[in-house]
Enzyme design. Structure first.
Site, PDB file in Angstrom:
ATOM      1  N   GLU A 174       0.814  -1.215   0.000  1.00 31.76           N
ATOM      2  CA  GLU A 174       0.000   0.000   0.000  1.00 31.76           C
ATOM      3  C   GLU A 174       0.852   1.271   0.000  1.00 31.76           C
ATOM      4  OE1 GLU A 174      -3.726   0.058   0.289  1.00 31.76           O
ATOM      5  OE2 GLU A 174      -3.409  -1.952  -0.511  1.00 31.76           O
ATOM      6  N   HIS A 250      -4.712   1.606   7.189  1.00 29.91           N
ATOM      7  CA  HIS A 250      -3.291   1.879   6.936  1.00 29.91           C
ATOM      8  C   HIS A 250      -2.665   2.399   8.228  1.00 29.91           C
ATOM      9  CE1 HIS A 250      -4.469   2.705   2.494  1.00 29.91           C
ATOM     10  NE2 HIS A 250      -3.884   1.529   2.565  1.00 29.91           N
ATOM     11  N   CYS A 371      -3.010  11.265   3.664  1.00 27.54           N
ATOM     12  CA  CYS A 371      -3.318  10.448   2.482  1.00 27.54           C
ATOM     13  C   CYS A 371      -3.027  11.206   1.196  1.00 27.54           C
ATOM     14  CB  CYS A 371      -4.798  10.054   2.476  1.00 27.54           C
ATOM     15  SG  CYS A 371      -5.245   8.785   3.662  1.00 27.54           S
TER      16      CYS A 371
END
Length: 448
Positions: A174, A250, A371
């Site tokens: 990721e 995450h 993000c």
């Protein structure tokens, strides 16, 4: 040698919508089917970029993906002209059309993992595009991501690019959302911190029960090998499976690090004392003084951390060496989180200031300030080698705002995704964008 941390924020694409595609991401699921405002979303992101640039931070921009991704729909058996492919997908498999229209590449923390030249064996900055194989709508991003990164960081003397890891769950990767780097200063060797949710090949490791662990230990190890990192400069930590099951999909939803500081929730990791000890000793070996700032459960619950995105914040080093925390508006709206932040900045710890930004359009899809940005530490000559077209300036900001005003809709529903005109609008916009950012031909429609 002088070095800087440069933040490359994702430019929100014209198909920004609330598809509810991300299982395990509470905000994404709870806002599914809401009406989105792509124009507002893009402008909120640009406002953050400009504000940080105005504060003296190095700021760049990362272009969005081509959406709808007609090529992905063709691979799934839809045929005909491009408008026919979209119409058929809308008729027969609307979830696939929604996935092919996702603007999730705005969250550039998932674009790739970056290791600066001070850490790598060949003294180049290394990039590995993330395969994002846990979710179909994100797994189709990495080919374009790789082309865009190569157009931004083209010099082979200074930059090395690696393709995404094998696209299977055992190597689920990721990107930078599960990676942090600690260092005394950006130009000196540091310690790279890889956080994983499970092991793919060793059943002795615990794993979450409710939501998937998207990052594997094996993927993190592979990236470290590709980048030529030394054992003395790497720490691996397992994310607490219990917090993954509470919506921490995450690591950047439960911790953020920068320089010598790790700001984290009490429940973020397994074997926390061991992890902190290894970070401290390895950073000391590189001349640094590790500082851990723990937020206890008694002050902020995991639920409030996820709701407010307290940890999905940007931790930035100011000119005087103190740190600034960039948080979303949702932190100010959460009583326990805001109370904690007021106490934090009133103390004599490293974090001295909090800046609040309205990023509601992104937040409703489950993405906060952290993000939206990819961090790249660059020495002077590497910074000079970055494509100047993607470096934020007042002129570029104003040009991009005008571009958004010209091309973006202010309302987008799921039904609108089937509009053949949307495809034309998006391609027209992106064709113009590649000229503004001086990227060349990076999109599939430009290469056919």
């Amino acid at each position: 040698m002088t070095a800087y941390e440069m933040n490359f924020d994702g430019l929100v694409g014209p198909t920004h919508n609330y598809g509810g595609l991300s299982y395990g991401n509470v905000a994404s699921q709870s806002n599914s089917q809401a009406i989105s405002n792509p124009k507002e979303a893009a402008k909120q992101g640009l406002a953050k970029m400009k504000a940080l640039m105005d504060m003296g931070f190095k700021q760049g921009v990362l272009a969005p993906q081509e959406r709808p991704d007609v090529a992905a729909l063709r691979r799934l058996g839809f045929t005909g002209s491009d408008p026919e492919v979209i119409a058929r997908a809308a008729r027969e498999a609307m979830p696939l059309l929604v996935a092919s229209c996702s603007a999730s590449s705005m969250w550039t923390a998932n674009a790739c993992t970056v290791s600066p030249s001070a850490d790598t064996a060949d003294a180049r900055v290394h990039f590995t595009a993330a395969n994002l194989n846990c979710k179909f709508h994100r797994s189709i991003e990495h080919p374009t991501t790789s082309r865009v990164l190569q157009a931004m960081f083209a010099s082979q003397e200074h930059f090395a690019h690696h393709p995404a890891l094998p696209a299977v769950s055992q190597f689920g990767d990721e990107g930078a959302a599960n990676h942090t780097r600690f260092c005394k200063s950006y130009g000196e060797p540091g310690v790279e911190f890889f956080v994983y949710g499970r092991s793919a090949f060793d059943s002795r490791y615990p794993a979450p029960a409710r939501y998937p662990a998207r990052q594997t230990l094996e993927a993190s190890q592979a990236v470290a090998r590709l980048h030529g990192l030394s054992e003395e400069g790497v720490v691996y930590a397992q994310q607490n499976p219990a917090v993954i099951d509470q919506g921490v999909f995450h690591n950047d939803v439960i911790a953020v690090g920068n320089g010598e500081v790790l700001f984290y929730h009490q429940d973020a990791f397994l074997d926390t004392d061991k992890v902190l000890g290894e970070l401290g000793s390895k950073l000391a070996g590189r001349g640094g003084n590790f500082q851990a700032v723990c937020v206890p459960n008694s002050a902020v619950s995991v639920e409030d951390a996820v709701k407010s995105y307290l940890f999905n914040s940007q931790l930035l080093t100011r000119a005087d060496g103190s740190m600034l925390l960039v948080v979303p508006e949702e932190c100010r709206n959460n009583a326990s989180v805001w109370r904690y932040l007021e106490q934090l900045t009133a103390g004599n710890g490293p974090i001295r200031e909090v800046r609040v930004f309205d990023l509601k359009q992104s937040m409703q899809n489950g993405g906060g300030p952290a993000c939206l940005r990819l961090r790249v530490a660059l020495k002077e000559q590497e910074l000079a080698a970055v494509n100047p077209g993607v470096v934020m300036s007042l002129e570029l900001h104003d040009r991009l705002v005008a571009w958004v005003d010209k091309h973006y809709r202010d309302r987008l529903s799921e039904a609108d995704l089937a509009d053949p005109q949307l495809l034309i609008e998006c391609r027209t916009a992106l064709d113009e964008l590649t000229q503004i950012l001086k990227l060349g031909s990076v999109y599939p429609f430009q290469m056919t």
